[in-house]
Design an enzyme around this catalytic site. Structure first.
Site, PDB file in Angstrom:
ATOM      1  N   ARG A   1      41.717  48.036  32.836  1.00 20.66           N
ATOM      2  CA  ARG A   1      40.890  47.573  33.965  1.00 20.66           C
ATOM      3  C   ARG A   1      39.604  47.041  33.349  1.00 20.66           C
ATOM      4  NH1 ARG A   1      39.899  50.352  39.710  1.00 20.66           N
ATOM      5  NH2 ARG A   1      41.947  49.360  39.893  1.00 20.66           N
TER       6      ARG A   1
ATOM      7  N   HIS B   1      44.606  41.377  40.620  1.00 16.00           N
ATOM      8  CA  HIS B   1      45.030  42.778  40.660  1.00 16.00           C
ATOM      9  C   HIS B   1      46.541  42.818  40.925  1.00 16.00           C
ATOM     10  CE1 HIS B   1      44.817  46.982  40.845  1.00 16.00           C
ATOM     11  NE2 HIS B   1      44.073  47.187  41.916  1.00 16.00           N
TER      12      HIS B   1
ATOM     13  N   GLN C   1      48.473  45.997  42.181  1.00 16.29           N
ATOM     14  CA  GLN C   1      48.281  46.267  43.609  1.00 16.29           C
ATOM     15  C   GLN C   1      49.270  45.448  44.431  1.00 16.29           C
ATOM     16  OE1 GLN C   1      45.814  48.392  45.156  1.00 16.29           O
ATOM     17  NE2 GLN C   1      47.210  48.001  46.848  1.00 16.29           N
TER      18      GLN C   1
ATOM     19  N   ASP D   1      40.040  44.195  52.253  1.00 16.04           N
ATOM     20  CA  ASP D   1      39.505  44.889  51.076  1.00 16.04           C
ATOM     21  C   ASP D   1      37.988  44.880  51.231  1.00 16.04           C
ATOM     22  OD1 ASP D   1      39.123  46.032  48.566  1.00 16.04           O
ATOM     23  OD2 ASP D   1      39.571  44.208  47.438  1.00 16.04           O
TER      24      ASP D   1
ATOM     25  N   CYS E   1      43.827  48.018  50.210  1.00 22.70           N
ATOM     26  CA  CYS E   1      44.161  48.523  48.865  1.00 22.70           C
ATOM     27  C   CYS E   1      43.411  49.809  48.530  1.00 22.70           C
ATOM     28  CB  CYS E   1      43.874  47.452  47.828  1.00 22.70           C
ATOM     29  SG  CYS E   1      42.156  46.932  47.811  1.00 22.70           S
TER      30      CYS E   1
ATOM     31  N   ARG F   1      51.712  52.649  45.042  1.00 21.49           N
ATOM     32  CA  ARG F   1      51.163  52.302  43.711  1.00 21.49           C
ATOM     33  C   ARG F   1      51.971  53.028  42.639  1.00 21.49           C
ATOM     34  NH1 ARG F   1      46.059  50.255  42.957  1.00 21.49           N
ATOM     35  NH2 ARG F   1      46.851  49.990  40.838  1.00 21.49           N
TER      36      ARG F   1
HETATM   37  N1  NVA Z   1      38.246  44.138  45.184  1.00 20.04           N
HETATM   38  C1  NVA Z   1      38.012  45.500  44.788  1.00 20.04           C
HETATM   39  C2  NVA Z   1      39.308  46.206  44.614  1.00 20.04           C
HETATM   40  C3  NVA Z   1      39.217  47.639  44.217  1.00 20.04           C
HETATM   41  C4  NVA Z   1      40.563  48.272  44.003  1.00 20.04           C
HETATM   42  C5  NVA Z   1      37.174  45.530  43.518  1.00 20.04           C
HETATM   43  O1  NVA Z   1      37.423  44.704  42.629  1.00 20.04           O
HETATM   44  O2  NVA Z   1      36.268  46.343  43.423  1.00 20.04           O
HETATM   45  N1   CP Z   2      43.413  50.021  44.822  1.00 25.48           N
HETATM   46  C1   CP Z   2      42.982  50.425  43.607  1.00 25.48           C
HETATM   47  O1   CP Z   2      43.167  49.775  42.572  1.00 25.48           O
HETATM   48  O2   CP Z   2      42.346  51.629  43.638  1.00 25.48           O
HETATM   49  P1   CP Z   2      41.509  52.279  42.459  1.00 25.48           P
HETATM   50  O3   CP Z   2      40.287  51.426  42.253  1.00 25.48           O
HETATM   51  O4   CP Z   2      41.176  53.647  42.946  1.00 25.48           O
HETATM   52  O5   CP Z   2      42.345  52.293  41.213  1.00 25.48           O
END
Ligand code: NVA
Ligand code: CP
Length: 300
Positions: A98, A125, A128, A219, A259, A287
């Site tokens: 990540r 992502h 997801q 989201d 998500c 997931r």
């Molecule tokens: N769009 C959000 C998704 C988190 C799972 C982010 O990037 O923070």
């Molecule tokens: N939806 C998702 O990726 O959740 P986290 O940020 O908790 O991993």
């Protein structure tokens, strides 16, 4: 599929990954396929679902997962990604990362000898999206449906656009001007949608967008990394909330997806999140099954 950086890497494997995920979930596939395999999980940002689903998933498949916070790794002190990639490739069988920047994952792929999985970047992502597609298939039966993504055209939206195009699902992004999805991904999704016969478009009028919708998806308005723009985003996106009124404007049996994590009374209300139309908790569970399917395909 060698790596999963973008949904584009999985273009020819979407149905296969969903099938494997369903079979892993039902127990039809139940082998310890990844015995003695090691997954490194590198995190430059916070996570609950991605971290836990990959760690539990790896264990269930017989392998092991290592949580590697970038703050504790030498990359946090400036060790170059190519060096980290070369060294981790000697210890591990796969890396899920990540990253703040999509470019970091591209660089990791370039210098690694093992499969790399994108566990979220500023651009996409994909992990997801697989959980999302599995959830839609389970709840609605097929992809001959219309999904409306309400709010910020962000990383989650970008991957979902490609997922919709590849599965032949119609998708409308309901967003204000300036919050559209990635231009290149949107154009590609439209092109792919022509082949599968689905319609992909952007509509700034959220009420018009949700007409005939089978799935309402949202989201957060402020993604990780966007914190400095928080106030402006909340002001501009405030009409783009999934609440009971908006849900009543969609198809009667429409499902709601998010998500997670969610900010109640910003992009979604608690009432909708906990309503009978919410598929959010199944989506979160999926997931696990989706991530296991990706690992299974890449590492078995
Ligand atoms: N769009 C959000 C998704 C988190 C799972 C982010 O990037 O923070
Ligand atoms: N939806 C998702 O990726 O959740 P986290 O940020 O908790 O991993």
């Amino acid at each position: 599929m060698e790596n999963l950086l973008s949904m584009t890497d999985a273009k020819d494997e979407v149905q296969n990954i969903l099938d494997i995920a369903s079979k892993l979930k039902s127990g039809e596939i139940n082998d310890k396929a990844l015995t003695d395999k090691y997954l490194g999980m590198v995190f430059e940002k916070s996570s609950t679902r991605t971290r836990v689903s990959f760690e539990v998933g790896m264990q269930q498949l017989g392998g092991k997962a290592l949580y590697l916070s970038s703050n504790d790794l030498q990359i946090g002190r400036g060790e170059p990604i190519p060096d980290t990639a070369r060294v981790l490739s000697r210890f591990l069988d796969c890396i899920m990362i990540r990253a703040k920047s999509h470019k970091t994952v591209e660089e990791l792929i370039k210098y690694s000898d093992i499969p790399i999985i994108n566990g979220l970047t500023d651009k996409e992502h994909p992990c997801q999206t697989f959980a999302d597609l599995l959830t839609i298939k389970e709840h609605l039966g097929d992809f001959n449906k219309k999904l409306v993504f309400v709010g910020d055209g962000n990383n989650v939206c970008n991957s979902l656009l490609l997922g919709a195009a590849y599965t032949g699902m119609d998708m409308t992004v309901a967003c204000p001007k300036g919050y559209e999805p990635d231009e290149e991904i949107f154009a590609l999704a439209q092109e792919e949608a022509k082949k599968t016969g689905s319609k992909i478009n952007i509509e700034s009028d959220v009420h018009k967008a949700v007409e005939d919708a089978d799935v309402l998806y949202t989201d957060v308005w402020v993604s990780m990394g966007d914190e400095e723009e928080a106030e402006e985003r909340k002001r501009i996106l405030k009409e783009y909330q999934i609440n009971s009124q908006l849900l009543s404007e969609a198809n009667e049996n429409a499902i709601v997806m998010h998500c997670l994590p969610a900010i109640r009374d910003e992009e979604i209300t608690d009432e909708v999140m906990t309503s009978s139309q919410s598929a959010i908790w199944d989506q979160a569970e999926n997931r696990l099954h989706a991530q296991k399917a990706i690992l299974y395909l890449l590492l078995k």
